[in-house]
Enzyme design. Structure first.
Site, PDB file in Angstrom:
ATOM      1  CB  ILE A  46     -11.154  60.099 -46.555  1.00  0.00           C
ATOM      2  CG1 ILE A  46     -11.676  58.683 -46.333  1.00  0.00           C
ATOM      3  CG2 ILE A  46     -11.370  60.980 -45.317  1.00  0.00           C
ATOM      4  CD1 ILE A  46     -13.084  58.550 -45.853  1.00  0.00           C
TER       5      ILE A  46
ATOM      6  NE  ARG B  74       2.382  65.453 -37.376  1.00  0.00           N
ATOM      7  CZ  ARG B  74       1.447  65.341 -38.303  1.00  0.00           C
ATOM      8  NH1 ARG B  74       1.730  65.487 -39.564  1.00  0.00           N
ATOM      9  NH2 ARG B  74       0.200  65.082 -37.972  1.00  0.00           N
TER      10      ARG B  74
ATOM     11  CG  ASP C 277     -17.353  72.794 -43.856  1.00  0.00           C
ATOM     12  OD1 ASP C 277     -16.259  72.228 -43.645  1.00  0.00           O
ATOM     13  OD2 ASP C 277     -18.239  72.311 -44.584  1.00  0.00           O
TER      14      ASP C 277
ATOM     15  CG  ASP D 142      -4.971  57.955 -41.138  1.00  0.00           C
ATOM     16  OD1 ASP D 142      -4.999  58.814 -42.030  1.00  0.00           O
ATOM     17  OD2 ASP D 142      -5.248  58.214 -39.947  1.00  0.00           O
TER      18      ASP D 142
ATOM     19  CB  CYS E 243      -1.071  65.919 -42.905  1.00  0.00           C
ATOM     20  SG  CYS E 243      -0.018  64.851 -41.938  1.00  0.00           S
TER      21      CYS E 243
ATOM     22  NE  ARG F 123      -6.968  66.834 -42.708  1.00  0.00           N
ATOM     23  CZ  ARG F 123      -6.139  66.146 -41.931  1.00  0.00           C
ATOM     24  NH1 ARG F 123      -4.861  66.340 -42.012  1.00  0.00           N
ATOM     25  NH2 ARG F 123      -6.597  65.278 -41.064  1.00  0.00           N
ATOM     26  N   PRO F 124     -11.249  71.707 -44.485  1.00  0.00           N
ATOM     27  CG  PRO F 124     -13.339  71.823 -45.512  1.00  0.00           C
ATOM     28  CD  PRO F 124     -12.052  71.062 -45.528  1.00  0.00           C
TER      29      PRO F 124
ATOM     30  CB  SER G 179     -16.001  65.282 -39.769  1.00  0.00           C
ATOM     31  OG  SER G 179     -14.927  65.833 -39.020  1.00  0.00           O
TER      32      SER G 179
ATOM     33  CE  LYS H 196      -1.151  60.926 -35.548  1.00  0.00           C
ATOM     34  NZ  LYS H 196      -2.029  62.073 -35.847  1.00  0.00           N
ATOM     35  CG  ASN H 197      -5.388  59.586 -35.393  1.00  0.00           C
ATOM     36  OD1 ASN H 197      -4.485  60.407 -35.228  1.00  0.00           O
ATOM     37  ND2 ASN H 197      -5.738  59.131 -36.584  1.00  0.00           N
TER      38      ASN H 197
ATOM     39  NE  ARG I 140      -8.490  68.826 -39.928  1.00  0.00           N
ATOM     40  CZ  ARG I 140      -9.290  69.738 -40.448  1.00  0.00           C
ATOM     41  NH1 ARG I 140      -8.788  70.824 -40.961  1.00  0.00           N
ATOM     42  NH2 ARG I 140     -10.597  69.579 -40.450  1.00  0.00           N
TER      43      ARG I 140
ATOM     44  CE  LYS J 232     -16.205  64.997 -46.811  1.00  0.00           C
ATOM     45  NZ  LYS J 232     -15.426  65.930 -47.598  1.00  0.00           N
TER      46      LYS J 232
HETATM   47  C1  UD1 Z   1      -8.847  62.223 -38.535  1.00  0.00           C
HETATM   48  C2  UD1 Z   1      -7.502  61.598 -38.261  1.00  0.00           C
HETATM   49  C3  UD1 Z   1      -6.731  61.368 -39.549  1.00  0.00           C
HETATM   50  C4  UD1 Z   1      -7.588  60.574 -40.539  1.00  0.00           C
HETATM   51  C5  UD1 Z   1      -8.958  61.210 -40.720  1.00  0.00           C
HETATM   52  C6  UD1 Z   1      -9.904  60.381 -41.570  1.00  0.00           C
HETATM   53  C7  UD1 Z   1      -6.852  62.402 -36.091  1.00  0.00           C
HETATM   54  C8  UD1 Z   1      -5.923  63.219 -35.283  1.00  0.00           C
HETATM   55  N1  UD1 Z   1      -6.727  62.470 -37.411  1.00  0.00           N
HETATM   56  O1  UD1 Z   1      -8.582  63.477 -39.132  1.00  0.00           O
HETATM   57  O2  UD1 Z   1      -5.546  60.650 -39.236  1.00  0.00           O
HETATM   58  O3  UD1 Z   1      -6.938  60.549 -41.800  1.00  0.00           O
HETATM   59  O4  UD1 Z   1      -9.580  61.396 -39.421  1.00  0.00           O
HETATM   60  O5  UD1 Z   1     -10.055  59.120 -41.011  1.00  0.00           O
HETATM   61  O6  UD1 Z   1      -7.674  61.681 -35.555  1.00  0.00           O
HETATM   62  N2  UD1 Z   1     -14.116  67.847 -43.506  1.00  0.00           N
HETATM   63  C9  UD1 Z   1     -14.853  68.910 -43.969  1.00  0.00           C
HETATM   64  N3  UD1 Z   1     -15.216  69.867 -43.077  1.00  0.00           N
HETATM   65  C10 UD1 Z   1     -14.896  69.811 -41.762  1.00  0.00           C
HETATM   66  C11 UD1 Z   1     -14.158  68.709 -41.295  1.00  0.00           C
HETATM   67  C12 UD1 Z   1     -13.775  67.729 -42.202  1.00  0.00           C
HETATM   68  O7  UD1 Z   1     -15.159  68.999 -45.163  1.00  0.00           O
HETATM   69  O8  UD1 Z   1     -15.259  70.724 -41.020  1.00  0.00           O
HETATM   70  C13 UD1 Z   1     -13.693  66.812 -44.485  1.00  0.00           C
HETATM   71  C14 UD1 Z   1     -12.184  66.660 -44.595  1.00  0.00           C
HETATM   72  O9  UD1 Z   1     -11.622  67.618 -45.451  1.00  0.00           O
HETATM   73  C15 UD1 Z   1     -12.064  65.253 -45.119  1.00  0.00           C
HETATM   74  C16 UD1 Z   1     -13.239  64.527 -44.448  1.00  0.00           C
HETATM   75  O10 UD1 Z   1     -14.132  65.555 -44.006  1.00  0.00           O
HETATM   76  O11 UD1 Z   1     -12.275  65.259 -46.522  1.00  0.00           O
HETATM   77  C17 UD1 Z   1     -12.858  63.671 -43.254  1.00  0.00           C
HETATM   78  O12 UD1 Z   1     -12.053  64.439 -42.383  1.00  0.00           O
HETATM   79  P1  UD1 Z   1     -12.059  64.183 -40.808  1.00  0.00           P
HETATM   80  O13 UD1 Z   1     -12.714  62.893 -40.519  1.00  0.00           O
HETATM   81  O14 UD1 Z   1     -12.582  65.403 -40.145  1.00  0.00           O
HETATM   82  O15 UD1 Z   1     -10.505  64.067 -40.529  1.00  0.00           O
HETATM   83  P2  UD1 Z   1      -9.739  64.566 -39.239  1.00  0.00           P
HETATM   84  O16 UD1 Z   1     -10.606  64.465 -38.042  1.00  0.00           O
HETATM   85  O17 UD1 Z   1      -9.052  65.847 -39.523  1.00  0.00           O
END
Ligand code: UD1
Length: 429
Positions: free
Chosen positions: A338, A408, A134, A316, A126, A131-132, A173, A22-23, A102, A171
């Protein structure tokens, strides 16, 4: 609303085919916005999140055609789907669509790169922390985008096109790495992304973009270099196996006991999680075309884990591992680094008899000899499946409510488990 009823106690024995990830599927589908040619994705999983993204892409003007028979192609569950974004008819992704998932926010990257503008609602998804976005905004600004936020929308413009730049993520992401990667493929000049996510899904997206004509090196390491090109073409790409689905079923077998071949998947995708499983007393062997998981008798041993970006233990799989540890012979500690609010399954696991106490980001799990079935409910995808696997190992009946979370991310969960001897059924309505 559908529910899943489980009568626990049976070991799992047989074969479980693992679906496409899925991801990976989600960013790959979004990459179709980068070209007016057709992107064909094989091994696309049939999931509610994939269908939701199809609606979002359709709104931007992407034509979507499912090839041939819709089910059980290649003898399994995969589908092959063509995505053609000949003309982008709308560069706005509205709240009604984006709030449901998201990852749909990620359309901001390709829309901005190809059309010079994108207006995308702030996302939903979720309920696992704030989950910002920024990092997305900051990263795209480093590629020359002008970005404002108004009325819950992110308004991004680059009328003369994006310009390559250097961006060091403060960080890691996954989503923001996907977006920067897609955006930079059509930017003028070179982009260097540092502290990039190294997840296999990032590599899968990069491989697909390379097949579309992008110039990318370093995907899978923390520094990715992209040399922008004027246009991308179509391609054919096979979605990689779902490592979270793989890990989930492996943990289910570890919990119930039995012997299952997880088909069409690879050990390399989740070494760290399999290491934790081995330490818990589960036998795991690589087989041609899959992974064999066995536990026949013997205690489940307690193992401490801490979630981390890839190649660390995946967040996950944290809930599923907690379910396993709830039956361990001893005390284990599970630390979540995370997401700040990813322990909602604790209360529900407690309804089955699990003993877990929370202190900050660490859960202390005191294993118990038996779990007992109960009605439970979950608020996110991975938490829901942790309740399913706990239910499989519990005595008596467990009913998991709010099954839409499972739909999902897990393709035909009941069927895959039933084929291995579990008593699992969906109750409609
Ligand atoms: C993706 C996965 C999700 C998995 C996550 C972490 C998909 C569809 N989803 O989610 O299943 O749990 O990776 O492996 O692939 N963050 C910020 N600012 C931002 C973006 C992220 O602070 O602009 C923070 C998030 O709140 C979180 C951390 O960074 O604490 C990691 O998030 P991120 O890796 O971005 O997760 P997703 O891509 O949403």
């Amino acid at each position: 609303m559908d529910r899943i009823r489980i009568v626990g106690g049976n070991p799992l024995n047989g074969v479980i085919p693992i679906s496409g990830a899925k991801n990976a599927a989600l960013p790959l589908m979004i990459a179709s916005l980068l070209t007016d040619d057709t992107l064909t994705l094989e091994n696309l999983p049939h999931l509610a999140d994939v269908e939701q993204l199809q609606r979002i892409l359709g709104n931007h003007g992407v034509d979507i055609a499912v090839v041939g028979r819709r089910e059980r192609q290649d003898g399994a569950y995969a589908r092959t789907v063509h995505f053609t974004a000949r003309t982008i008819v709308d560069t706005t992704a509205p709240y009604e669509l984006v709030s449901k998932m998201r990852a749909s926010f990620w359309v901001i990257g390709p829309l901005l790169a190809r059309m010079g503008e994108a207006r995308v609602s702030l996302p939903g998804g979720c309920a696992i922390g704030t989950r910002p976005v920024d990092l997305f905004i900051d990263g795209l600004r480093h590629l020359g985008a002008e970005i404002d936020i108004d009325n819950g929308y992110v308004d991004a413009r680059a009328p003369k096109g994006l310009i390559g730049g250097r961006y060091v993520f403060p960080k890691v992401s996954v989503g923001a790495t996907h977006v920067m990667l897609m955006a930079a493929t059509l930017a003028r000049g070179q982009t260097v992304i540092e502290n990039a996510a190294r997840e296999p899904e990032v590599v899968d997206l990069a491989n697909c973009l390379i097949a579309m004509g992008a110039k990318i090196s370093g995907a899978g390491t923390s520094i990715i270099t992209i040399d922008g090109v004027a246009a991308l073409s179509g391609a054919r790409h096979r979605v990689l196996p779902d490592r979270i689905e793989t890990g989930t079923y492996a943990m289910a077998v570890a919990m119930t006991g039995g012997d299952v071949l997880l088909q069409n998947t690879s050990e390399k995708l989740l070494e760290n999680a399999l290491l934790a499983l081995r330490r818990s007393g589960t036998e795991i062997t690589a087989e041609a075309g899959g992974i064999r998981v066995r536990r026949n008798g013997g205690d489940i041993l307690p193992v401490d884990v801490t979630t981390d970006p890839f190649p660390g233990f995946p967040t996950d799989l944290q809930a599923q591992f907690m379910a396993l540890m709830s039956r361990a012979n001893g005390i284990s500690h599970i630390t979540e680094t995370i997401f700040e609010n990813r322990f909602m399954h604790v209360q529900e696991l407690a309804r089955l008899g699990a003993q877990v106490s929370l202190s900050g980001q660490t859960a202390t799990v005191t294993g118990v000899p038996v779990l007992r079935g109960a009605p439970v409910m979950a608020t996110d995808l991975r938490a829901s499946v942790s309740l399913v696997i706990a239910g499989l190992a519990a005595e008596g009946e467990t009913v998991v409510n709010r099954v839409y979370h499972l739909d999902r991310g897990f393709e035909r969960l009941e069927e895959k488990l039933t084929n291995c001897g579990a008593v699992v059924e969906r109750i409609s309505g």
